[in-house]
Design an enzyme around this catalytic site. Structure first.
Site, mmCIF file in Angstrom:
data_model
loop_
_atom_site.group_PDB
_atom_site.id
_atom_site.type_symbol
_atom_site.label_atom_id
_atom_site.label_comp_id
_atom_site.label_asym_id
_atom_site.label_seq_id
_atom_site.Cartn_x
_atom_site.Cartn_y
_atom_site.Cartn_z
ATOM 1 C CD GLU A 305 32.988 40.061 28.876
ATOM 2 O OE1 GLU A 305 31.868 39.873 29.408
ATOM 3 O OE2 GLU A 305 33.723 41.021 29.169
ATOM 4 C CG HIS A 335 32.185 41.556 32.814
ATOM 5 N ND1 HIS A 335 31.812 41.733 31.519
ATOM 6 C CD2 HIS A 335 31.826 42.703 33.442
ATOM 7 C CE1 HIS A 335 31.254 42.911 31.353
ATOM 8 N NE2 HIS A 335 31.260 43.525 32.512
#
Length: 457
Positions: A305, A335
């Site tokens: 990420e 997220h």
């Protein structure tokens, strides 16, 4: 302390309600008789400095500052190199999911006493190395459960109605009203993998929508409502219209949904992952979506990420990113599972309280990598008391050595516990003169098993 019910009954009029009679009058309580706890401080009187990263709740920042701690707060994560440069001046650090506390960082953290993970997971911290360094790690495993459960339910509806696609098309000026491939969720089967705090809350919400709920877990769990635990993951996959993952990142959950498992899912079903990015084999998922075997998917977590807001989510980060972004009826979110104001506020309150209790009182209840030890507070009416907080290697003979050091004093309270190779002892010592404090700390910290010794007074 007076009997509160008796006080209330004797001072309330006969016409008052039961509720009124159960509430004591404020002026009837003798607050001066309550034994107030004393805030303890390190005997070396060093000001405690905290580093909070990744935009941790301002309520947590305020809570720490109200305790008199110096707080440095940043909205961004830090790289390993940045942490190695800065961590040496801090006694505590608070992070979320992007900052990694590695063994290298811990070696540079010469003053660090405690780590707070302001999130559910702790896999971003080298827990074993932290414990060996005498550093407990705290998290908030349940505070964002409701937020994640609501997100999953919204994704179920969005996938079944394809409204993310329709909304994007409208922004492009395309009118595409259609019902083909769009379904009500009522009567459909939801399969939950992992029936913990999130999974069980989701179960209740889904049943309120009229869904049938199945779940699979590694232990037998009493279901809520009419949910039913199935005997295997294969059974759950083959019977579910929607499959959602709520498991931790462990060796046995890595790529737990891959080609074989996707093939077992019903044709036209949907996969949702708000758990951990490495639980799903993304290239295999891409193939299942492109072939039409799955009708859609929603992902909130990824194997890799971006480290900050605004950073690219592209093929350099994950080689399949552009392909995944191009597939219809796939919801991709950054997220945000627990990113609600309510969840972050609750997480901030829970973790800041845990860190404050450890820094001020030595309590480790709720630590994920450490023995859980606590003692009742030293009160303001107990002067010249010192609390010994002794982290040590779990080897024979340690308590005898420590108690020899403490033998000249009255030990008013003592408790010890161990977890693996690490043990933790707390003891309250009475009638310790200021001139004895440094000698006491020196003697205990020089014991062979010592990892970290703190004295609070």
């Amino acid at each position: 302390m007076p009997n509160l019910n008796a006080v209330a009954a004797s001072t309330s009029p006969t016409t008052s309600s039961i509720h009124d009679r159960m509430l004591p009058r404020k002026d009837s309580l003798h607050f001066s008789s309550i034994r107030l706890p004393k805030v303890l401080h390190p005997v070396d009187n060093e000001d405690l400095r905290l580093l909070l990263l990744e935009n941790i709740s301002q309520e947590a920042v305020r809570a720490f500052r109200e305790q008199g701690f110096h707080v440095d707060h940043s909205t961004k994560a830090m790289s390993e190199d940045e942490l190695v440069q800065k961590i040496g001046s801090y006694h505590a650090i608070g992070i979320r999911s992007k900052t990694k506390i590695t063994e290298r960082v811990l070696k540079a953290a010469s003053k660090l006493l405690v780590i707070g993970c302001f999130c559910i997971g702790t896999n971003q911290v080298d827990l074993l190395s932290a414990a060996k360094t005498g550093i407990p790690v705290f998290n908030s495993p349940f505070s964002n459960s409701r937020s994640v459960a609501e997100l999953v339910l919204s994704e179920i509806v969005a996938l079944s109605r394809q409204y993310f696609q329709r909304a994007f098309e409208m922004r492009e000026g395309i009118w595409n009203k259609q019902s083909k491939g769009c379904w009500e969720v009522r009567g459909k089967t939801l399969g939950i993998v992992g029936y913990g705090h999130i999974g069980s809350q989701l179960s209740v919400l889904a049943e309120a929508f009229g869904m049938r709920v199945l779940f699979h877990d590694v232990v037998n769990i009493m279901p809520l409502g009419s949910a039913h635990q199935v005997d295997s993951l294969s059974t759950l996959l083959s019977e579910s219209d929607f499959v959602t993952l709520h498991v931790p990142e462990l060796p046995e959950t890595m790529n737990m949904i891959s080609t074989e498992q996707l093939a077992e899912m019903k044709k036209g079903s949907y996969l949702i992952n708000n758990a951990r990015g490495k639980c799903v084999d993304i290239p295999a998922l891409v193939e299942a979506l492109k072939s039409g075997h799955l009708a859609g998917a929603a992902l909130d977590v990824y194997p890799a990420e971006p480290g900050a807001n605004g950073a690219p989510f592209d093929d350099q980060l994950n080689s399949w990113a552009s392909t995944l972004r191009s597939i219809p009826n796939v919801i991709l979110t950054p997220h945000i599972g627990g990113s609600t104001e309510e969840a972050q506020r609750m997480i901030g309150q829970e973790v800041s309280l845990a860190l404050t209790r450890y820094l001020n009182y030595g309590a480790t209840l709720g630590a994920v990598n450490f023995p859980e030890v606590d003692l009742r507070a030293i009160t303001l009416e107990e002067p010249n008391h010192v609390r010994v907080c002794y982290v040590h290697n779990n080897i024979p003979g340690v308590l005898r050595k420590v108690n020899e050091v403490l033998s000249p004093y009255n030990v008013s309270k003592q408790y010890t516990d161990s977890k693996g190779e690490i043990a933790y002892l707390m003891a309250d010592i009475a009638d310790v003169s200021p001139s004895d404090v440094n000698s006491l700390k020196h003697q205990i910290s020089k014991t062979k098993a010592n990892i970290l010794t703190r004295l609070l007074a």
